[in-house]
Write an enzyme that holds these catalytic residues in place. Structure first.
Site, PDB file in Angstrom:
ATOM      1  N   GLY A  11       0.826  -1.214   0.000  1.00 47.17           N
ATOM      2  CA  GLY A  11       0.000   0.000   0.000  1.00 47.17           C
ATOM      3  C   GLY A  11       0.853   1.254   0.000  1.00 47.17           C
ATOM      4  O   GLY A  11       0.498   2.256   0.615  1.00 47.17           O
ATOM      5  N   ALA A  12       1.975   1.206  -0.717  1.00 46.99           N
ATOM      6  CA  ALA A  12       2.968   2.289  -0.627  1.00 46.99           C
ATOM      7  C   ALA A  12       2.766   3.372  -1.674  1.00 46.99           C
ATOM      8  O   ALA A  12       3.566   4.292  -1.753  1.00 46.99           O
ATOM      9  CB  ALA A  12       4.381   1.717  -0.751  1.00 46.99           C
ATOM     10  N   ARG A  14       0.304   5.560  -1.859  1.00 47.26           N
ATOM     11  CA  ARG A  14      -0.208   6.836  -1.326  1.00 47.26           C
ATOM     12  C   ARG A  14      -0.317   6.790   0.195  1.00 47.26           C
ATOM     13  O   ARG A  14      -0.041   5.757   0.821  1.00 47.26           O
ATOM     14  CB  ARG A  14      -1.539   7.224  -1.967  1.00 47.26           C
ATOM     15  CG  ARG A  14      -2.666   6.256  -1.707  1.00 47.26           C
ATOM     16  CD  ARG A  14      -3.858   6.628  -2.601  1.00 47.26           C
ATOM     17  NE  ARG A  14      -4.947   5.679  -2.442  1.00 47.26           N
ATOM     18  CZ  ARG A  14      -5.957   5.840  -1.592  1.00 47.26           C
ATOM     19  NH1 ARG A  14      -6.019   6.900  -0.823  1.00 47.26           N
ATOM     20  NH2 ARG A  14      -6.919   4.937  -1.514  1.00 47.26           N
ATOM     21  N   TYR A 153     -13.082  -3.358  11.106  1.00 49.36           N
ATOM     22  CA  TYR A 153     -11.757  -2.717  11.107  1.00 49.36           C
ATOM     23  C   TYR A 153     -11.052  -2.917  12.459  1.00 49.36           C
ATOM     24  O   TYR A 153      -9.874  -3.272  12.502  1.00 49.36           O
ATOM     25  CB  TYR A 153     -11.945  -1.223  10.801  1.00 49.36           C
ATOM     26  CG  TYR A 153     -10.664  -0.438  10.646  1.00 49.36           C
ATOM     27  CD1 TYR A 153      -9.917  -0.514   9.469  1.00 49.36           C
ATOM     28  CD2 TYR A 153     -10.214   0.408  11.660  1.00 49.36           C
ATOM     29  CE1 TYR A 153      -8.754   0.228   9.314  1.00 49.36           C
ATOM     30  CE2 TYR A 153      -9.055   1.155  11.514  1.00 49.36           C
ATOM     31  CZ  TYR A 153      -8.331   1.062  10.328  1.00 49.36           C
ATOM     32  OH  TYR A 153      -7.174   1.798  10.194  1.00 49.36           O
ATOM     33  N   ALA A 155     -11.600  -5.243  14.706  1.00 43.17           N
ATOM     34  CA  ALA A 155     -11.244  -6.658  14.871  1.00 43.17           C
ATOM     35  C   ALA A 155     -10.003  -6.993  14.050  1.00 43.17           C
ATOM     36  O   ALA A 155      -9.113  -7.716  14.510  1.00 43.17           O
ATOM     37  CB  ALA A 155     -12.419  -7.548  14.447  1.00 43.17           C
ATOM     38  N   LYS A 157      -7.558  -4.988  13.196  1.00 42.84           N
ATOM     39  CA  LYS A 157      -6.353  -4.355  13.747  1.00 42.84           C
ATOM     40  C   LYS A 157      -5.967  -4.997  15.090  1.00 42.84           C
ATOM     41  O   LYS A 157      -4.775  -5.112  15.392  1.00 42.84           O
ATOM     42  CB  LYS A 157      -6.564  -2.846  13.889  1.00 42.84           C
ATOM     43  CG  LYS A 157      -6.755  -2.123  12.550  1.00 42.84           C
ATOM     44  CD  LYS A 157      -5.549  -2.265  11.631  1.00 42.84           C
ATOM     45  CE  LYS A 157      -5.645  -1.389  10.394  1.00 42.84           C
ATOM     46  NZ  LYS A 157      -4.457  -1.502   9.530  1.00 42.84           N
ATOM     47  N   ILE A 186      -4.792  10.292  11.855  1.00 36.98           N
ATOM     48  CA  ILE A 186      -3.712  10.849  11.048  1.00 36.98           C
ATOM     49  C   ILE A 186      -4.316  11.682   9.920  1.00 36.98           C
ATOM     50  O   ILE A 186      -5.308  11.266   9.295  1.00 36.98           O
ATOM     51  CB  ILE A 186      -2.853   9.699  10.454  1.00 36.98           C
ATOM     52  CG1 ILE A 186      -2.345   8.777  11.575  1.00 36.98           C
ATOM     53  CG2 ILE A 186      -1.693  10.247   9.630  1.00 36.98           C
ATOM     54  CD1 ILE A 186      -1.570   9.451  12.684  1.00 36.98           C
TER      55      ILE A 186
HETATM   56  P1  NAP Z   1      -4.882   4.953   2.194  1.00 38.05           P
HETATM   57  O1  NAP Z   1      -4.500   6.370   1.924  1.00 38.05           O
HETATM   58  O2  NAP Z   1      -6.262   4.481   1.858  1.00 38.05           O
HETATM   59  O3  NAP Z   1      -3.797   4.015   1.463  1.00 38.05           O
HETATM   60  C1  NAP Z   1      -3.901   2.619   1.535  1.00 38.05           C
HETATM   61  C2  NAP Z   1      -3.106   2.039   0.391  1.00 38.05           C
HETATM   62  O4  NAP Z   1      -3.244   0.596   0.446  1.00 38.05           O
HETATM   63  C3  NAP Z   1      -3.613   2.492  -0.966  1.00 38.05           C
HETATM   64  O5  NAP Z   1      -2.533   2.763  -1.810  1.00 38.05           O
HETATM   65  C4  NAP Z   1      -4.409   1.285  -1.438  1.00 38.05           C
HETATM   66  O6  NAP Z   1      -4.487   1.161  -2.843  1.00 38.05           O
HETATM   67  C5  NAP Z   1      -3.600   0.156  -0.862  1.00 38.05           C
HETATM   68  N1  NAP Z   1      -4.355  -1.100  -0.799  1.00 38.05           N
HETATM   69  C6  NAP Z   1      -5.645  -1.257  -0.438  1.00 38.05           C
HETATM   70  N2  NAP Z   1      -6.001  -2.540  -0.558  1.00 38.05           N
HETATM   71  C7  NAP Z   1      -4.918  -3.211  -1.013  1.00 38.05           C
HETATM   72  C8  NAP Z   1      -4.673  -4.552  -1.358  1.00 38.05           C
HETATM   73  N3  NAP Z   1      -5.634  -5.506  -1.267  1.00 38.05           N
HETATM   74  N4  NAP Z   1      -3.443  -4.901  -1.809  1.00 38.05           N
HETATM   75  C9  NAP Z   1      -2.464  -3.972  -1.944  1.00 38.05           C
HETATM   76  N5  NAP Z   1      -2.644  -2.676  -1.629  1.00 38.05           N
HETATM   77  C10 NAP Z   1      -3.864  -2.293  -1.177  1.00 38.05           C
HETATM   78  O7  NAP Z   1      -4.684   4.585   3.728  1.00 38.05           O
HETATM   79  P2  NAP Z   1      -3.785   5.299   4.863  1.00 38.05           P
HETATM   80  O8  NAP Z   1      -4.662   6.259   5.577  1.00 38.05           O
HETATM   81  O9  NAP Z   1      -2.495   5.751   4.309  1.00 38.05           O
HETATM   82  O10 NAP Z   1      -3.570   4.055   5.842  1.00 38.05           O
HETATM   83  C11 NAP Z   1      -2.423   3.203   5.764  1.00 38.05           C
HETATM   84  C12 NAP Z   1      -2.484   2.209   6.923  1.00 38.05           C
HETATM   85  O11 NAP Z   1      -2.549   2.915   8.150  1.00 38.05           O
HETATM   86  C13 NAP Z   1      -3.724   1.312   6.881  1.00 38.05           C
HETATM   87  O12 NAP Z   1      -3.374   0.016   7.326  1.00 38.05           O
HETATM   88  C14 NAP Z   1      -4.658   1.989   7.863  1.00 38.05           C
HETATM   89  O13 NAP Z   1      -5.577   1.077   8.409  1.00 38.05           O
HETATM   90  C15 NAP Z   1      -3.670   2.485   8.888  1.00 38.05           C
HETATM   91  N6  NAP Z   1      -4.184   3.600   9.716  1.00 38.05           N
HETATM   92  C16 NAP Z   1      -4.560   4.799   9.143  1.00 38.05           C
HETATM   93  C17 NAP Z   1      -5.031   5.822   9.971  1.00 38.05           C
HETATM   94  C18 NAP Z   1      -5.439   7.170   9.422  1.00 38.05           C
HETATM   95  O14 NAP Z   1      -5.901   8.011  10.209  1.00 38.05           O
HETATM   96  N7  NAP Z   1      -5.287   7.428   8.132  1.00 38.05           N
HETATM   97  C19 NAP Z   1      -5.133   5.616  11.345  1.00 38.05           C
HETATM   98  C20 NAP Z   1      -4.757   4.395  11.878  1.00 38.05           C
HETATM   99  C21 NAP Z   1      -4.279   3.393  11.050  1.00 38.05           C
HETATM  100  P3  NAP Z   1      -5.587   2.003  -3.677  1.00 38.05           P
HETATM  101  O15 NAP Z   1      -5.056   3.398  -3.743  1.00 38.05           O
HETATM  102  O16 NAP Z   1      -5.617   1.327  -5.000  1.00 38.05           O
HETATM  103  O17 NAP Z   1      -6.868   1.914  -2.932  1.00 38.05           O
END
Ligand code: NAP
Length: 245
Positions: A11-12, A14, A153, A155, A157, A186
């Site tokens: 998921g790198a 974005r 979600y 569950a 995590k 975040i």
């Molecule tokens: P994000 O902006 O939605 O980015 C997630 C990335 O993962 C996207 O590039 C997405 O691709 C990719 N992805 C989704 N499903 C995938 C799959 N099956 N295989 C490969 N790649 C996949 O999310 P984020 O906010 O940066 O979050 C990153 C991590 O931090 C996640 O695990 C999230 O649960 C965790 N987190 C985030 C927050 C927050 O406040 N943002 C808080 C706590 C934890 P697409 O662009 O194609 O969808």
């Protein structure tokens, strides 16, 4: 610091994953970007290469065993080793319990938990042989606290934290550490879209009185990926501004 090391990050293309990739590259690590779409992967690879390190893009879905195996095969073909795995790919499909559909449950558990299992298993094969590795799982504060509307979600995590501890115990003898980072709220595309009132309410729950940044998470990952964290394993590092302690 991980100069010359090789890091696979899911998921790198974005968000937080992209920031983690840039931070590790900034320290001299070569990066393998794994994500769903070719365009996003290509853009991330180009940006990482500007920092003067090698980068390889692999399009893959972390819920598919063959895709995870392929990412590690390509990484080995190109770099001959993998030192760091960051299981960052994650999704949400929010709904209150009574309304949550089976497919919403399955999708979230599949990406957030099974995806981390599949990539960790592929990484463990390589890292055990190397007698060196760092696996870092991106969990969430709501996996510790719970959150209405996010049964799937939370569950996933909480499960990821259990997977972290179990894998840490199994792999310790091979000098592979396994830790999690649990971000709070975040500032990303997702939180930018929230109405100001909701953002204010969220911020009021945070002792440090601001949302975190993707760089706050990347900094914790940098530590766990580095030599400096060699005696840290099976831990959850909370990066949440104090909202849960
Ligand atoms: P994000 O902006 O939605 O980015 C997630 C990335 O993962 C996207 O590039 C997405 O691709 C990719 N992805 C989704 N499903 C995938 C799959 N099956 N295989 C490969 N790649 C996949 O999310 P984020 O906010 O940066 O979050 C990153 C991590 O931090 C996640 O695990 C999230 O649960 C965790 N987190 C985030 C927050 C927050 O406040 N943002 C808080 C706590 C934890 P697409 O662009 O194609 O969808």
């Amino acid at each position: 610091m991980p100069k010359g090391k090789v890091a696979v990050i899911t998921g790198a293309s974005r968000g937080i994953g992209r920031s983690i990739a840039m931070a590790l590259a900034g320290q001299g690590a070569n990066i393998v970007v794994v994500d769903l779409g070719q365009e996003g992967v290509d853009a991330a690879v180009a940006e990482i290469k500007e920092l003067g390190v090698e980068a390889l893009g692999v399009v893959g879905n972390v819920t598919v065993t063959a895709d995870c195996e392929n990412a590690f095969a390509k990484a080995m073909e190109t770099f001959g080793r993998v030192d760091i795995l960051v299981n960052n790919a994650g999704i949400t499909r929010d709904a209150l319990l009574l309304r949550m559909k089976d497919d919403e449950w399955d999708a979230v558990l599949s990406v957030n938990l099974k995806g981390a299992f599949l990539c960790s298993r592929a990484a463990a094969k390589v890292m055990s042989k190397q007698r060196y590795g760092r696996i870092i799982n991106i969990a969430s504060v709501v996996g510790q606290m719970g959150n209405a509307g996010q049964a799937n979600y939370c569950a996933s995590k909480a499960g990821l934290m259990g997977l972290t501890r179990s894998n840490a115990r199994e792999l310790a003898r091979r000098n592979v550490t396994v830790n999690a980072v649990a971000p709070g709220f975040i500032a990303t595309d997702m939180t930018d879209a929230l109405p100001e009132k909701v953002r204010d309410e969220l911020t009021a729950q945070i002792p440090l009185a601001r949302l975190g940044s993707a760089d706050d998470i990347a900094n914790a990952v940098l530590f766990l990926a580095s030599e400096a964290s060699g005696y840290v394993t099976g831990q959850v590092v909370a990066v949440n501004g104090g909202m849960y302690m």
